[in-house]
Design a protein around this motif. Sequence first.
Motif, short mmCIF file in Angstrom:
data_model
loop_
_atom_site.label_atom_id
_atom_site.label_comp_id
_atom_site.label_asym_id
_atom_site.label_seq_id
_atom_site.Cartn_x
_atom_site.Cartn_y
_atom_site.Cartn_z
N GLN A 121 63.82 23.95 23.54
CA GLN A 121 63.15 24.98 22.76
C GLN A 121 61.89 24.44 22.10
O GLN A 121 60.87 25.14 21.99
N LYS A 122 61.94 23.19 21.66
CA LYS A 122 60.76 22.58 21.03
C LYS A 122 59.63 22.41 22.05
O LYS A 122 58.46 22.70 21.76
N LEU A 123 59.97 21.94 23.26
CA LEU A 123 58.95 21.78 24.28
C LEU A 123 58.36 23.13 24.68
O LEU A 123 57.15 23.27 24.87
N TYR A 124 59.21 24.12 24.81
CA TYR A 124 58.73 25.46 25.18
C TYR A 124 57.78 26.01 24.12
O TYR A 124 56.72 26.56 24.44
N ALA A 125 58.16 25.88 22.84
CA ALA A 125 57.32 26.39 21.77
C ALA A 125 55.97 25.68 21.74
O ALA A 125 54.92 26.32 21.56
N SER A 126 55.97 24.36 21.92
CA SER A 126 54.72 23.61 21.90
C SER A 126 53.83 24.00 23.08
O SER A 126 52.62 24.20 22.92
N TRP A 127 54.44 24.10 24.26
CA TRP A 127 53.66 24.47 25.45
C TRP A 127 53.10 25.88 25.31
O TRP A 127 51.94 26.13 25.63
N LEU A 128 53.92 26.81 24.81
CA LEU A 128 53.48 28.19 24.69
C LEU A 128 52.33 28.31 23.69
O LEU A 128 51.36 29.05 23.93
N ALA A 129 52.42 27.59 22.57
CA ALA A 129 51.35 27.64 21.58
C ALA A 129 50.03 27.16 22.18
O ALA A 129 48.98 27.79 22.00
N GLY A 130 50.09 26.04 22.91
CA GLY A 130 48.87 25.54 23.56
C GLY A 130 48.35 26.49 24.62
O GLY A 130 47.14 26.72 24.71
N ALA A 131 49.26 27.06 25.41
CA ALA A 131 48.84 27.99 26.48
C ALA A 131 48.18 29.23 25.91
O ALA A 131 47.17 29.71 26.44
N VAL A 132 48.73 29.77 24.82
CA VAL A 132 48.15 30.97 24.21
C VAL A 132 46.75 30.68 23.70
O VAL A 132 45.83 31.51 23.87
N LEU A 133 46.54 29.53 23.09
CA LEU A 133 45.21 29.19 22.58
C LEU A 133 44.20 29.04 23.73
O LEU A 133 43.06 29.51 23.63
N VAL A 134 44.63 28.40 24.83
CA VAL A 134 43.74 28.25 25.98
C VAL A 134 43.44 29.62 26.61
O VAL A 134 42.30 29.92 26.97
N MET A 135 44.48 30.44 26.73
CA MET A 135 44.28 31.77 27.30
C MET A 135 43.34 32.61 26.42
O MET A 135 42.49 33.35 26.92
N LEU A 136 43.49 32.47 25.10
CA LEU A 136 42.62 33.22 24.19
C LEU A 136 41.17 32.75 24.32
O LEU A 136 40.25 33.57 24.41
N GLY A 137 40.98 31.43 24.37
CA GLY A 137 39.62 30.90 24.49
C GLY A 137 38.95 31.28 25.80
O GLY A 137 37.80 31.75 25.81
N THR A 138 39.67 31.11 26.90
CA THR A 138 39.08 31.47 28.20
C THR A 138 38.90 32.97 28.33
O THR A 138 37.93 33.44 28.93
N GLY A 139 39.82 33.73 27.75
CA GLY A 139 39.68 35.19 27.79
C GLY A 139 38.45 35.67 27.04
O GLY A 139 37.75 36.59 27.50
N LEU A 140 38.16 35.06 25.90
CA LEU A 140 36.97 35.44 25.14
C LEU A 140 35.70 35.09 25.91
O LEU A 140 34.71 35.85 25.88
N LEU A 141 35.71 33.96 26.62
CA LEU A 141 34.55 33.60 27.44
C LEU A 141 34.33 34.62 28.56
O LEU A 141 33.19 34.95 28.91
N MET A 142 35.43 35.15 29.12
CA MET A 142 35.32 36.15 30.17
C MET A 142 34.93 37.52 29.61
O MET A 142 34.30 38.32 30.29
N TRP A 143 35.31 37.79 28.36
CA TRP A 143 35.04 39.08 27.75
C TRP A 143 33.57 39.20 27.36
O TRP A 143 32.88 40.15 27.74
N PHE A 144 33.10 38.21 26.62
CA PHE A 144 31.70 38.25 26.15
C PHE A 144 30.81 37.48 27.14
O PHE A 144 30.36 36.36 26.87
N THR A 145 30.59 38.09 28.27
CA THR A 145 29.90 37.41 29.37
C THR A 145 28.45 37.08 29.03
O THR A 145 27.89 36.14 29.58
N HIS A 146 27.83 37.86 28.15
CA HIS A 146 26.41 37.66 27.87
C HIS A 146 26.16 36.47 26.94
O HIS A 146 25.01 36.10 26.72
N LEU A 147 27.22 35.87 26.41
CA LEU A 147 27.05 34.78 25.45
C LEU A 147 27.18 33.40 26.08
O LEU A 147 26.90 32.40 25.42
N THR A 148 27.60 33.33 27.33
CA THR A 148 27.88 32.03 27.95
C THR A 148 27.24 31.94 29.33
O THR A 148 27.03 32.96 30.00
N PRO A 149 26.95 30.70 29.79
CA PRO A 149 26.38 30.54 31.14
C PRO A 149 27.38 30.91 32.22
O PRO A 149 28.59 30.92 32.00
N LEU A 150 26.87 31.14 33.42
CA LEU A 150 27.72 31.54 34.55
C LEU A 150 28.77 30.47 34.85
O LEU A 150 29.92 30.80 35.15
#
Length: 207
Positions: A121-150
Amino acid sequence: MPLSADAPPTTARVRRFTRAERWVHRTTAALMGLCVLTAACLYVPQLAELVGRRDLVVRVHEISGVCLPLPVLAGLASRAFRADLGLLNRFGPHDRVWLRAALRRDRRPASRPAGKFNAGQKLYASWLAGAVLVMLGTGLLMWFTHLTPLMWRTSATFVHDWLALTLGVVLGGHIGMALADPEARRGLRTGRVGRDWAEREHPLWRP
């Protein structure tokens, strides 16, 4: 002293989760479910044709993804929730014993010592927290396309898509393990579990 797996159940119950902790889990699960469902509708052609309204699905996916960290942030107001985060973030020698037993598929309770949360459960919680942050960061880069290079957007899309697939597999495993343990599900639903279950599955936990 931990009870054996064959011991008869008792009616004694102990508190495992407070209302705030259960609220955080349910809300996070609902938002994660929305993310996974809308992602499937965006990437699986058969579902995309069945649902239609791609713009609406994209918007729901974006909003649920951005809101995903909010239940955890709100839960920080709860002392019990903060205490559980501390337990999830702390690994001890007994966790290594638990992991070795899990790798050997040794299901004897005595070979899997655990506190309130086991090592899995500890490993799952740690992995999930990291995955959510990465997904949030990459998702924002895909959402606001005009703010970042191709190149950034292309890399973000690659990471987001493959991590989403991995996340779906891991969530499937998490749900499967929950379905196999009715008492654990009861703890998340009512906040209380049987004392015999707690002593068998989490012998180092002192509620």
